[in-house]
Design a protein around this motif. Structure first.
Motif, short mmCIF file in Angstrom:
data_model
loop_
_atom_site.label_atom_id
_atom_site.label_comp_id
_atom_site.label_asym_id
_atom_site.label_seq_id
_atom_site.Cartn_x
_atom_site.Cartn_y
_atom_site.Cartn_z
N ALA A 146 25.19 90.40 -38.26
CA ALA A 146 26.61 90.43 -38.60
C ALA A 146 27.14 91.85 -38.71
O ALA A 146 28.36 92.07 -38.65
N ARG A 147 26.26 92.84 -38.89
CA ARG A 147 26.73 94.23 -38.91
C ARG A 147 27.39 94.61 -37.59
O ARG A 147 28.27 95.48 -37.55
N GLY A 148 26.98 93.95 -36.50
CA GLY A 148 27.48 94.33 -35.19
C GLY A 148 28.50 93.39 -34.59
O GLY A 148 28.89 93.55 -33.43
N TYR A 149 28.96 92.39 -35.36
CA TYR A 149 29.98 91.49 -34.80
C TYR A 149 31.23 92.26 -34.40
O TYR A 149 31.87 91.98 -33.40
N ASP A 150 31.63 93.22 -35.22
CA ASP A 150 32.77 94.09 -34.94
C ASP A 150 32.67 95.27 -35.89
O ASP A 150 31.72 95.36 -36.67
N HIS A 151 33.63 96.18 -35.83
CA HIS A 151 33.65 97.33 -36.74
C HIS A 151 35.08 97.56 -37.24
O HIS A 151 35.54 98.69 -37.35
N THR A 193 32.16 101.04 -49.03
CA THR A 193 31.34 100.69 -47.88
C THR A 193 30.70 101.98 -47.37
O THR A 193 30.90 103.06 -47.94
N GLU A 194 29.98 101.87 -46.28
CA GLU A 194 29.29 103.03 -45.73
C GLU A 194 30.25 104.17 -45.39
O GLU A 194 29.91 105.34 -45.51
N PHE A 195 31.47 103.81 -44.99
CA PHE A 195 32.39 104.82 -44.47
C PHE A 195 33.65 105.02 -45.30
O PHE A 195 34.32 106.04 -45.15
N ALA A 196 34.00 104.06 -46.14
CA ALA A 196 35.29 104.17 -46.84
C ALA A 196 35.33 103.18 -48.00
O ALA A 196 34.52 102.26 -48.07
N VAL A 245 36.54 96.97 -40.18
CA VAL A 245 36.83 97.36 -41.57
C VAL A 245 36.34 98.79 -41.78
O VAL A 245 35.25 99.03 -42.27
N GLU A 246 37.15 99.74 -41.36
CA GLU A 246 36.81 101.15 -41.52
C GLU A 246 35.43 101.46 -40.95
O GLU A 246 34.64 102.21 -41.54
N GLY A 247 35.11 100.85 -39.80
CA GLY A 247 33.82 101.10 -39.16
C GLY A 247 32.74 100.10 -39.50
O GLY A 247 31.64 100.16 -38.95
N THR A 248 33.01 99.18 -40.42
CA THR A 248 32.04 98.17 -40.81
C THR A 248 32.56 96.80 -40.40
O THR A 248 33.76 96.56 -40.34
N GLY A 249 31.63 95.86 -40.10
CA GLY A 249 32.02 94.53 -39.65
C GLY A 249 32.70 93.71 -40.73
O GLY A 249 32.30 93.73 -41.89
N ALA A 250 33.72 92.95 -40.34
CA ALA A 250 34.47 92.13 -41.31
C ALA A 250 33.58 91.08 -41.95
O ALA A 250 33.65 90.85 -43.17
N HIS A 251 32.74 90.40 -41.15
CA HIS A 251 31.83 89.42 -41.73
C HIS A 251 30.89 90.08 -42.73
O HIS A 251 30.64 89.55 -43.81
#
Length: 413
Positions: free
Chosen positions: A44-49, A337-340, A51-57
């Motif tokens: 799920a980390r890679g479904y999309d990015h 999160t990791e980025f924001a 949310v500020e670079g992180t996946g919504a799921h």
């Protein structure tokens, strides 16, 4: 004190179902150790990015957890995970069918080392039966459970817009853990539990399934409407649509007399009872629609609310994000999160005496080294395992868990 404070959950989890279950446990105060593959981690980390670079799921399902990135194909990796599970209260997994057993992480072996352990295996179809080894995704389970067959319009079936099968299974998974921990507190006995996505989703089919079982007829697809209730649909206004759901004959009388100023419809023999309104659905809907067109959506909403008639505006997600009810009840918080830092909703169950911890969303391997040490490795051994790539430590240390700040409490925030 948080309800699950002092309880540790080890989760071999990915995608939605088990991550949702363990996030719910985390919200109640449990410590959740999320075991992931080095390199890419939970898929799920890679479904999309988005949310500020992180996946919504991933953001939705993984706040407050600790991430251990470790290779389970390595004897050292399995040793570390087995050690952590031996000290834990709960182990939950949703790997591919048979994968946990092949790793030596089956309930029988784990509970031999830790008899009080609560083990939950979540799968698509259960451990036996002709489909036990089949891959199971939310959409596939929705199809097998009959959910898609009753969802959509008369012209086209559709799946639900959210992962209903995953959510159903995840909720039953969390519920079963809570029940098992309650029993263990009384008896000291652990538990071996199986949760099937198919079973969970078919249970949610509810009245539709019992209608089929006892009449031999499948409820038709109704779009927004309801097969057994009328009026129950969206109706046009001067500038949009309004959803109206009248579930009683008294509600019908309130609608036509207090909202529509049409008392003659209250005693119209075609509409006097719900059974009659369903039998004459087309005529009933036409009468309602002819009158709802007289007002704007806001005007009609106010009239319906004043009369106590169940109704709702059909909101787009942008309107939901700024929903005045969420704002008035201060339901938004800020988490890392990791980025924001991002906005996140409080969990639905509100306890009077505590607020859910709402911890940060972990980067992959954010807690690996600390967990290696906790599993009994020396500092030198932990560093050696990291150097060999058996485990991976995120380059930034995990941020401390801090009390979340309130956000979106005013229209201007």
């Amino acid at each position: 004190m948080l309800p699950l404070e002092g309880h540790t959950v080890v989760a071999l989890e990915q995608a939605v179902a088990v991550p949702l279950a363990t996030r719910n446990l985390c919200d109640l105060g449990a410590r959740v150790i999320k075991v992931e593959r080095p390199g890419d981690g939970d898929l799920a980390r890679g479904y999309d990015h988005v949310v500020e670079g992180t996946g919504a799921h991933f953001v939705w399902l993984n706040r407050g957890k600790e991430s251990l990135a470790i290779d389970l194909k390595s004897p050292d990796g399995i040793h570390v995970v087995r050690r952590l599970i031996s000290q834990a209260d709960v182990f939950v997994q949703n790997l591919a069918p048979g994968a946990a057993s092949r790793l030596g992480l089956d309930a029988e072996a784990l509970r031999a080392d830790n008899p009080g352990l609560v083990v939950v295996d979540l799968s698509g179809y259960g451990s036996v039966g002709p489909m036990a080894q089949r891959k199971a995704y939310d959409m596939l389970i929705q199809a097998e459970a009959g959910l898609i067959s009753i969802t959509g319009t008369t012209d086209e079936p559709v799946k639900t817009g959210i992962p209903t099968a995953d959510i159903a299974a995840g909720m039953y998974c969390a519920q079963s853990v809570l029940a098992a921990l309650l029993r263990r507190a009384r008896t000291g006995e652990g538990a071996t539990i199986e949760v099937s996505m198919l079973d969970a989703t078919i249970e949610w089919m509810g009245h539709a399934l019992y209608t089929q079982l006892h009449t031999g007829r499948q409820p038709p697809r109704m779009g927004v409407g309801h097969a057994s209730i009328a009026p129950y649909d969206t109706y046009p206004t001067r500038d949009g649509q309004m959803l109206i759901g009248v579930q009683s004959d008294r509600g019908w009388r309130d609608l036509v007399t207090e909202v529509f100023d049409s008392p003659e419809l209250a005693c119209d023999e075609r509409f006097a009872t719900n059974v009659q309104r369903v039998s004459n659905r087309a005529e009933c809907d036409a009468e309602v629609a002819r009158r709802t067109r007289e007002w704007t959506t806001a005007e009609l909403d106010a009239r319906l609310a004043s009369a106590g008639v169940p109704a709702a505006q059909v909101k787009q997600l942008a309107e939901v994000v700024e929903h005045p009810q969420l704002r008035a009840r201060e339901r938004w918080r800020s988490i890392g999160t990791e980025f924001a830092r991002i906005d996140a909703l409080l969990p639905p169950a509100t306890f009077q005496d505590f607020e859910a911890p709402m911890g940060d969303v972990p980067a992959l391997g954010a807690h690996s080294r600390a967990l290696l040490l906790e599993a009994g490795l020396s500092e030198a051994a932990a560093d050696e395992v990291l150097e060999r790539g058996v485990a991976a430590q995120h380059h930034n240390p995990a941020p401390p868990l801090v009390s979340p700040s309130r956000v979106r409490t005013t229209p201007d925030s």
